[in-house]
Design a protein around this motif. Sequence first.
Motif, PDB file in Angstrom:
ATOM      1  N   ALA A 103       0.913  -1.163  -0.182  1.00  0.00           N
ATOM      2  CA  ALA A 103       0.075  -0.050   0.010  1.00  0.00           C
ATOM      3  C   ALA A 103       0.909   1.161  -0.092  1.00  0.00           C
ATOM      4  CB  ALA A 103      -0.929  -0.080   1.292  1.00  0.00           C
ATOM      5  N   ALA A 104       1.927   1.355   0.761  1.00  0.00           N
ATOM      6  CA  ALA A 104       2.875   2.237   0.811  1.00  0.00           C
ATOM      7  C   ALA A 104       3.649   2.699  -0.786  1.00  0.00           C
ATOM      8  CB  ALA A 104       4.154   2.262   1.748  1.00  0.00           C
ATOM      9  N   GLU A 105       3.925   1.337  -1.210  1.00  0.00           N
ATOM     10  CA  GLU A 105       4.416   1.717  -2.632  1.00  0.00           C
ATOM     11  C   GLU A 105       3.451   2.347  -3.582  1.00  0.00           C
ATOM     12  OE1 GLU A 105       7.648   0.696  -4.358  1.00  0.00           O
ATOM     13  OE2 GLU A 105       8.252   0.820  -2.206  1.00  0.00           O
ATOM     14  N   VAL A 106       2.039   2.004  -3.553  1.00  0.00           N
ATOM     15  CA  VAL A 106       1.002   2.657  -4.551  1.00  0.00           C
ATOM     16  C   VAL A 106       1.111   4.095  -4.078  1.00  0.00           C
ATOM     17  CG1 VAL A 106      -1.380   2.638  -4.994  1.00  0.00           C
ATOM     18  CG2 VAL A 106       0.301   0.389  -4.951  1.00  0.00           C
TER      19      VAL A 106
ATOM     20  N   GLU B   1      -5.412   5.881  -4.121  1.00  0.00           N
ATOM     21  CA  GLU B   1      -4.011   6.528  -3.949  1.00  0.00           C
ATOM     22  C   GLU B   1      -3.646   6.262  -2.457  1.00  0.00           C
ATOM     23  OE1 GLU B   1      -2.546  11.048  -2.736  1.00  0.00           O
ATOM     24  OE2 GLU B   1      -2.884  10.649  -5.252  1.00  0.00           O
ATOM     25  N   ARG B   2      -4.565   5.595  -1.473  1.00  0.00           N
ATOM     26  CA  ARG B   2      -4.284   5.363  -0.074  1.00  0.00           C
ATOM     27  C   ARG B   2      -3.655   3.915  -0.321  1.00  0.00           C
ATOM     28  NH1 ARG B   2      -9.744   7.506   2.980  1.00  0.00           N
ATOM     29  NH2 ARG B   2      -8.629   9.908   3.223  1.00  0.00           N
ATOM     30  N   GLY B   3      -3.403   3.241  -1.434  1.00  0.00           N
ATOM     31  CA  GLY B   3      -2.819   2.019  -1.701  1.00  0.00           C
ATOM     32  C   GLY B   3      -3.721   0.968  -1.862  1.00  0.00           C
ATOM     33  N   ASN B   4      -5.042   1.024  -2.304  1.00  0.00           N
ATOM     34  CA  ASN B   4      -5.973   0.090  -2.536  1.00  0.00           C
ATOM     35  C   ASN B   4      -6.029  -0.286  -3.969  1.00  0.00           C
ATOM     36  OD1 ASN B   4      -7.889  -2.257  -2.500  1.00  0.00           O
ATOM     37  ND2 ASN B   4      -9.077  -0.965  -1.256  1.00  0.00           N
ATOM     38  N   LEU B   5      -5.115  -0.841  -4.359  1.00  0.00           N
ATOM     39  CA  LEU B   5      -5.237  -1.159  -6.071  1.00  0.00           C
ATOM     40  C   LEU B   5      -5.731  -2.257  -6.237  1.00  0.00           C
ATOM     41  CD1 LEU B   5      -2.178   0.187  -7.807  1.00  0.00           C
ATOM     42  CD2 LEU B   5      -4.382   1.072  -8.117  1.00  0.00           C
ATOM     43  N   SER B   6      -6.116  -3.237  -5.310  1.00  0.00           N
ATOM     44  CA  SER B   6      -6.680  -4.554  -5.388  1.00  0.00           C
ATOM     45  C   SER B   6      -7.820  -4.513  -6.145  1.00  0.00           C
ATOM     46  CB  SER B   6      -7.027  -5.332  -4.146  1.00  0.00           C
ATOM     47  OG  SER B   6      -7.351  -6.555  -4.292  1.00  0.00           O
ATOM     48  N   GLY B   7      -8.090  -5.465  -7.251  1.00  0.00           N
ATOM     49  CA  GLY B   7      -9.233  -5.442  -8.307  1.00  0.00           C
ATOM     50  C   GLY B   7      -9.551  -4.299  -9.237  1.00  0.00           C
TER      51      GLY B   7
ATOM     52  N   ALA C 105      -0.836  -6.080  -5.567  1.00  0.00           N
ATOM     53  CA  ALA C 105      -1.849  -5.811  -4.298  1.00  0.00           C
ATOM     54  C   ALA C 105      -2.849  -6.734  -4.686  1.00  0.00           C
ATOM     55  CB  ALA C 105      -2.480  -4.470  -4.749  1.00  0.00           C
ATOM     56  N   THR C 106      -3.202  -7.660  -5.626  1.00  0.00           N
ATOM     57  CA  THR C 106      -4.336  -8.437  -5.689  1.00  0.00           C
ATOM     58  C   THR C 106      -3.712  -9.964  -5.187  1.00  0.00           C
ATOM     59  OG1 THR C 106      -4.763  -7.465  -7.872  1.00  0.00           O
ATOM     60  CG2 THR C 106      -5.631  -9.776  -7.333  1.00  0.00           C
ATOM     61  N   PRO C 107      -4.376 -10.443  -4.167  1.00  0.00           N
ATOM     62  CA  PRO C 107      -3.938 -11.682  -3.573  1.00  0.00           C
ATOM     63  C   PRO C 107      -3.972 -12.831  -4.504  1.00  0.00           C
ATOM     64  CG  PRO C 107      -5.490 -10.825  -2.361  1.00  0.00           C
ATOM     65  CD  PRO C 107      -5.424  -9.845  -3.360  1.00  0.00           C
ATOM     66  N   SER C 108      -4.697 -13.110  -5.500  1.00  0.00           N
ATOM     67  CA  SER C 108      -4.644 -13.905  -6.507  1.00  0.00           C
ATOM     68  C   SER C 108      -3.553 -13.553  -7.504  1.00  0.00           C
ATOM     69  CB  SER C 108      -5.990 -14.475  -7.176  1.00  0.00           C
ATOM     70  OG  SER C 108      -6.683 -13.290  -7.758  1.00  0.00           O
ATOM     71  N   GLY C 109      -2.984 -12.315  -7.674  1.00  0.00           N
ATOM     72  CA  GLY C 109      -2.208 -12.035  -8.753  1.00  0.00           C
ATOM     73  C   GLY C 109      -0.987 -13.025  -8.899  1.00  0.00           C
TER      74      GLY C 109
END
Length: 298
Positions: A10-13, A63-69, A99-103
Motif C-alpha cells: 500500500a505504501a508503494e502505491v 491513492e491510499r494504496g488499495n489497487l486490489s481489483g 496488490a491482488t492476492p490471486s495475482g
Amino acid sequence: MTDSTKKNAAAEVQDFLSTRRARLTPQQAGLPVYGGKRRVAGLRREEVALLAGMSVDYYVRLERGNLSGASDSVLEALAHALRLDEAERTHLYDLARAATPSGRRPTATSSRVRPTIMRLLDSMADVPAYVRNARFDIVAANTLGRALYAPVYDSPLFAHRGPVNSARFMFLDPASQEFWVDWDKGADDAVAFLRTETGRSPHDKALTDLIGELTTRSDEFARRWARHEVKFHRSGLKNLRHPLVGDLALPYEAMELPSDPGLRLNFYTPEPDSPEREALGLLASWASTGTAVPTSND
C-alpha cells in the motif's frame, strides 16, 4: 499476504501515485486555473479523478494504496490522467498485480548462467559483455567485460563477499565517482531501475535486503529512492573513466534473456575506427597478456 506485506504494498502505491500527481501541473494537464493561491504545486486529488473519469472517493481509495481489483480500464485511465510513460505505466500494473492476492507472482530471478550463454559471452571477444541480474549482481562476464569493469571487480567491497554488484559499488565505494564520469545520471538510473524491479518482484527478499542496505548506508541512494522514479534500462551511452585507457564514451545495449528470468545481457559497441575502439583493443591486449598498456596521461 501478511499484514506487513499488505502495508508495504500500500505504501508503494501511495508513494508512486502521490509523487506522479505532485509533478504534474494543471497547465500541463490542460485544466483551467482560477484565481487564488493553490496549496499544492501539482494536481489535486479531485483533479486527477476528473481527468481519469472516476469519483473522487474512488481515486482517494486508490491513492491510499488499495489497487486490489482495479480493472485494466481503471489503470489505463490513471496512466492517461497522470501522463505516465511506458516504464511508469508498467510499474503501475505491477503494483496492481502485487496488490491482488490471486495475482501471478513472477518467476524468481535466476543467478545461474547456462553454458550456451557463457559460450555466447566468450564469442563476443572484441566487445565488453556481461550478464547481470535485476539486483545488479554481475553473474558472468567475458574477458574484455571483466577488464573494462576492473575497478568494480577490484573494489574492497567484494574482497570477502560476493557476488560483484555494481549498485553496491556505485553507492558504497567512493572510487565509483571516478569510474562513472556522469555519476549522478548513473546513480539516478540505477535507483530508478531498482524501483522498477520492486514492482515486478515485490517478494524478492534479496532485492529487499539490498535496497534496505543501500538506503541505510548511503544518503545519496536514500534521497533518490524517495523520488519513486522508475525507468527501463535498454540502451544508451555510458561515459566511463578506466584507470588504464582513460575516458570512454561507449554505446550500450541491454537485452533480457527470455529463458533466464531476471537475467540481462549487457554489451558495449563502439563505432569502428573510433578512439573507444582503439582503447578497447589496448584493453583486450592487456587482459589477454597481463601487460600494462599506456594510460591516457602517458
